[in-house]
Design a protein around this motif. Structure first.
Motif, PDB file in Angstrom:
ATOM      1  N   GLN A 127      31.016   0.839  -3.623  1.00 18.67           N
ATOM      2  CA  GLN A 127      30.452  -0.496  -3.488  1.00 18.67           C
ATOM      3  C   GLN A 127      31.536  -1.515  -3.144  1.00 18.67           C
ATOM      4  O   GLN A 127      32.706  -1.327  -3.458  1.00 18.67           O
ATOM      5  CB  GLN A 127      29.752  -0.909  -4.778  1.00 18.67           C
ATOM      6  N   ALA A 128      31.100  -2.569  -2.494  1.00 15.74           N
ATOM      7  CA  ALA A 128      32.027  -3.631  -2.131  1.00 15.74           C
ATOM      8  C   ALA A 128      32.430  -4.406  -3.384  1.00 15.74           C
ATOM      9  O   ALA A 128      31.784  -4.342  -4.425  1.00 15.74           O
ATOM     10  CB  ALA A 128      31.380  -4.570  -1.110  1.00 15.74           C
ATOM     11  N   ARG A 135      26.788  -7.169   0.791  1.00 13.85           N
ATOM     12  CA  ARG A 135      25.735  -7.397   1.782  1.00 13.85           C
ATOM     13  C   ARG A 135      26.211  -7.033   3.184  1.00 13.85           C
ATOM     14  O   ARG A 135      25.446  -6.453   3.983  1.00 13.85           O
ATOM     15  CB  ARG A 135      25.290  -8.865   1.730  1.00 13.85           C
ATOM     16  N   GLN A 136      27.449  -7.345   3.495  1.00 11.75           N
ATOM     17  CA  GLN A 136      27.976  -6.967   4.797  1.00 11.75           C
ATOM     18  C   GLN A 136      28.031  -5.455   4.959  1.00 11.75           C
ATOM     19  O   GLN A 136      27.700  -4.915   6.021  1.00 11.75           O
ATOM     20  CB  GLN A 136      29.367  -7.572   4.976  1.00 11.75           C
ATOM     21  N   GLN A 143      22.753  -1.000  10.437  1.00  7.32           N
ATOM     22  CA  GLN A 143      22.968  -0.963  11.878  1.00  7.32           C
ATOM     23  C   GLN A 143      23.293   0.442  12.355  1.00  7.32           C
ATOM     24  O   GLN A 143      22.810   0.885  13.415  1.00  7.32           O
ATOM     25  CB  GLN A 143      24.099  -1.928  12.255  1.00  7.32           C
ATOM     26  N   ARG A 144      24.095   1.168  11.575  1.00  2.99           N
ATOM     27  CA  ARG A 144      24.412   2.545  11.954  1.00  2.99           C
ATOM     28  C   ARG A 144      23.163   3.426  11.910  1.00  2.99           C
ATOM     29  O   ARG A 144      22.956   4.278  12.792  1.00  2.99           O
ATOM     30  CB  ARG A 144      25.496   3.094  11.035  1.00  2.99           C
ATOM     31  N   ASP A 145      22.316   3.188  10.886  1.00  4.83           N
ATOM     32  CA  ASP A 145      21.081   3.978  10.798  1.00  4.83           C
ATOM     33  C   ASP A 145      20.139   3.652  11.963  1.00  4.83           C
ATOM     34  O   ASP A 145      19.538   4.566  12.561  1.00  4.83           O
ATOM     35  CB  ASP A 145      20.384   3.697   9.470  1.00  4.83           C
TER      36      ASP A 145
END
Length: 266
Positions: A127-128, A135-136, A143-145
């Motif tokens: 996790q970030a 969230r980013q 986007q990759r999915d």
């Protein structure tokens, strides 16, 4: 003369009284001078001390405070002889060892099972550090999915000859799907509102690709032209236009090609 004699007779006793203590004191001093020579005890002869070189050293007795500081030797404790273990105690110890071995075996098997389950489970993504970075990271993963979904879907819906394969809504008998309100169309659709197709989710329903944009779903009824670039869904800007009573998907690089689409609210 008689008077002089009377005076002498009166003075004579006084002179005798005055001279008597002087003679007494003189006799007392003579007696005291003779007394020390007679009464003084004989001093013992001085003993001859042995020579220090031949004198044996005397052992000094320890002082009370030194005796308290000297460690007292404790008597060593003799080890007790080993007592024979009764048969009941031996059986009890044997049973405890067996139970301990069984428990240890169960723990080892439980650890092995947990390791196998951890290998089968998917590893969690790191996790970030903060909410914004999280969230980013989630957006990048989406986007990759989406890119993977579009790549696998559009490769199967490419036209062999788009001029002969595509149809307008007049050719299809007219548009019968959901109608977009005038306000929503002005705010989100038309040539001024372009977007990249790969940035939005995509599914296949009834054999047709269906993507989501601005809260609505759009099903692509025509195949995409074969002369478009292979990655047009991620490289070219597209937009949705209302024309001839229906809705179409247009590519800014190829504005004359209209691909028929059906609008769904859910």
């Amino acid at each position: 003369m008689q008077a002089f004699g009377l005076i002498n007779m009166g003075i004579l006793p006084l002179l005798l009284e005055a001279m008597t203590p002087a003679y007494a004191q003189h006799d007392q001093r003579e007696q005291e001078a003779r007394r020390p020579n007679q009464e003084q005890p004989a001093r013992p002869e001085r003993q001859q001390q042995p020579n220090a070189a031949h004198q044996e050293p005397q052992q000094r007795m320890p002082r009370p405070e030194e005796r308290s500081q000297q460690p007292t030797a404790r008597p060593q404790r003799q080890p007790e002889p080993a007592r024979p273990t009764p048969p009941q105690a031996q059986e009890r110890e044997r049973g405890q060892q067996e139970r301990w071995q069984q428990d240890r075996g169960q723990q080892d098997r439980g650890q092995q099972d947990r390791r196998q389950q951890e290998r089968r489970l998917p590893q969690p993504q790191p996790q970030a550090r903060g909410p914004q970075e999280y969230r980013q990271q989630q957006a990048q993963q989406r986007q990759r999915d989406y890119a993977t979904q579009h790549r696998s879907t559009w490769s199967e819906h490419r036209a062999q000859n788009w001029q002969s394969q595509h149809r307008t809504w007049q050719d299809r008998g007219g548009y019968t799907g959901f109608r977009i309100s005038t306000t929503s169309y002005r705010n989100h659709f038309g040539p001024r509102h372009g977007f990249r197709m790969s940035s939005y989710p995509l599914v296949v329903v009834g054999g047709f690709p269906r993507f989501q944009y601005s809260g609505l779903w759009f099903s692509v009824m025509d195949p995409w032209p074969e002369y478009w670039s292979a990655g047009w869904y991620g490289d070219d800007d597209v937009y949705i236009e209302s024309w001839g009573g229906g809705y179409y998907l247009l590519n800014r690089r190829y504005p004359s090609d209209r691909i028929a689409i059906m609008v769904y609210q859910n």
